[in-house]
Design an enzyme around this catalytic site. Sequence first.
Site, PDB file in Angstrom:
ATOM      1  N   LYS A   1       0.850  -1.200   0.000  1.00 18.60           N
ATOM      2  CA  LYS A   1       0.000   0.000   0.000  1.00 18.60           C
ATOM      3  C   LYS A   1       0.886   1.251   0.000  1.00 18.60           C
ATOM      4  O   LYS A   1       2.099   1.167   0.206  1.00 18.60           O
ATOM      5  CB  LYS A   1      -0.957  -0.020   1.181  1.00 18.60           C
ATOM      6  CG  LYS A   1      -0.314  -0.013   2.546  1.00 18.60           C
ATOM      7  CD  LYS A   1      -1.401  -0.016   3.609  1.00 18.60           C
ATOM      8  CE  LYS A   1      -0.823  -0.082   4.994  1.00 18.60           C
ATOM      9  NZ  LYS A   1      -1.819   0.168   6.026  1.00 18.60           N
TER      10      LYS A   1
ATOM     11  N   ARG B   1      -9.790  -0.060  15.386  1.00 18.60           N
ATOM     12  CA  ARG B   1      -9.741   0.617  14.090  1.00 18.60           C
ATOM     13  C   ARG B   1     -10.776  -0.087  13.222  1.00 18.60           C
ATOM     14  O   ARG B   1     -11.912   0.330  13.161  1.00 18.60           O
ATOM     15  CB  ARG B   1      -8.318   0.525  13.543  1.00 18.60           C
ATOM     16  CG  ARG B   1      -8.064   1.382  12.356  1.00 18.60           C
ATOM     17  CD  ARG B   1      -6.592   1.470  12.021  1.00 18.60           C
ATOM     18  NE  ARG B   1      -6.068   0.276  11.380  1.00 18.60           N
ATOM     19  CZ  ARG B   1      -4.871   0.209  10.816  1.00 18.60           C
ATOM     20  NH1 ARG B   1      -4.065   1.263  10.815  1.00 18.60           N
ATOM     21  NH2 ARG B   1      -4.437  -0.901  10.249  1.00 18.60           N
TER      22      ARG B   1
ATOM     23  N   TYR C   1      12.451  31.687   3.249  1.00 17.71           N
ATOM     24  CA  TYR C   1      11.234  32.249   3.852  1.00 17.71           C
ATOM     25  C   TYR C   1      11.390  32.437   5.365  1.00 17.71           C
ATOM     26  O   TYR C   1      11.979  31.596   6.047  1.00 17.71           O
ATOM     27  CB  TYR C   1      10.050  31.311   3.616  1.00 17.71           C
ATOM     28  CG  TYR C   1       9.580  31.261   2.180  1.00 17.71           C
ATOM     29  CD1 TYR C   1       9.141  32.412   1.540  1.00 17.71           C
ATOM     30  CD2 TYR C   1       9.567  30.063   1.489  1.00 17.71           C
ATOM     31  CE1 TYR C   1       8.701  32.363   0.224  1.00 17.71           C
ATOM     32  CE2 TYR C   1       9.121  30.001   0.181  1.00 17.71           C
ATOM     33  CZ  TYR C   1       8.688  31.156  -0.455  1.00 17.71           C
ATOM     34  OH  TYR C   1       8.251  31.109  -1.736  1.00 17.71           O
TER      35      TYR C   1
ATOM     36  N   MET D   1       8.332  25.097  -1.070  1.00 18.06           N
ATOM     37  CA  MET D   1       7.389  24.157  -1.694  1.00 18.06           C
ATOM     38  C   MET D   1       8.109  23.194  -2.645  1.00 18.06           C
ATOM     39  O   MET D   1       7.864  21.990  -2.631  1.00 18.06           O
ATOM     40  CB  MET D   1       6.306  24.943  -2.442  1.00 18.06           C
ATOM     41  CG  MET D   1       5.159  24.075  -2.916  1.00 18.06           C
ATOM     42  SD  MET D   1       3.919  25.035  -3.789  1.00 18.06           S
ATOM     43  CE  MET D   1       3.088  25.857  -2.451  1.00 18.06           C
TER      44      MET D   1
END
Length: 379
Positions: free
Chosen positions: A36, A134, A272, A319
């Site tokens: 997965k 779960r 940034y 980013m």
Amino acid sequence: MSELTWVEISSNALRNNIARLRSLIGSKTLLCACVKANAYGHGLCESARIFVEAGADWLSVHALHEARRLRKSGLTCPIYILGPLSPDDFPEALKLDCRLVVYNEADLARIARAARTCGVPARLHVKIETGTNRQGIGSEKLEILCRAIVDSPDLLLEGLATHFANIEDTTDHSFAQAQLDRLHAARDQLAALDIRAPIVHCANSAATILFPESHFQMVRTGIAAYGMWPSNETYVSFVKERKEGFILKPALTWKSRIAQVKDVPSGEYIGYGCSFKTGHATRLAVIPVGYYEGYDRGITGGHVLIHGRRAPIRGRICMNLMMAEVTDIGDVRVGDEVVLLGHDGDECISAEQIARWSSTINYEVTTRINDRIPRIIVD
Ligand SMILES: Cc1ncc(COP(=O)(O)O)c(C=O)c1O
């Protein structure tokens, strides 16, 4: 290569890990490789094919789209879908010959309808609630669910399963033991009613490595197949209990190329938020990888490898870009390779190390690497 960032996967490492797991579980226990989340970031179809060629018997995925891709790529082995499906997806999942998890009557009724309509029996694995809270059905409803399966001509009770809640995070395995006991109790409860499932399974990587008694007829291993230990605690528990070595080899290397080399005077801010100020004349490598690509923005104090040496990341991860200091590395040029995760010469940055920098686990580090980045099989 024209790519500015890519992931290399060592097929030899994947094969070796499967061989090691096989030696732990023996030939009679099925090995279900968990692929997965884009095979934990390693590339779904590429990794799945290598696992199956190396001796994995089954594959497990979370979602239907993953099973669809595996079948399209030509894989014919049993595929077990671990996650919930939308009711609309049951017919396709059955036509793709997938095994389904079930833990409530509402889903069971929908699956039975889909099986009848498609004319194929649904092979079901009943998930037992043993403490993870779960997925899972409690003991009070277990009989009704299983009875409905065995009484239906459209349904087959193939498996009984559970999943451990607290096995990687601790060296105290009493909770895992209690879950194992509850799984035994559920199996006994059904056996008393003459209801049996041929495949009982619960072992993830940690259980596969630490608890032979959890292997039953199948293990569902993920992280260890990719060459990573589930946690330090698992490693410590293993070393404490056993003498012989069990070597896993990480298969994934994440690379990029320097896009720009930039000289910045002392006293300048980088990136940034002006979070980093140079204390000396600084040479920076600008690397085209950022949080969109899957490199956690929260990382401070991390490194990348350039020319086999550690280059400290300076300023915030952007980013799609990050900056690393190469002042002391020598003749660094645009186009030079950068290793974000993996080996370069004698140096190595492991998924575990990146996980520590960003307060997470190795699982998240590799699964977060953006699916769009090419996975290239090497060796
Ligand atoms: C139900 C289930 N089984 C097996 C696994 C594999 O676990 P691991 O990667 O720890 O081996 C997972 C992974 O999250 C899972 O959710």
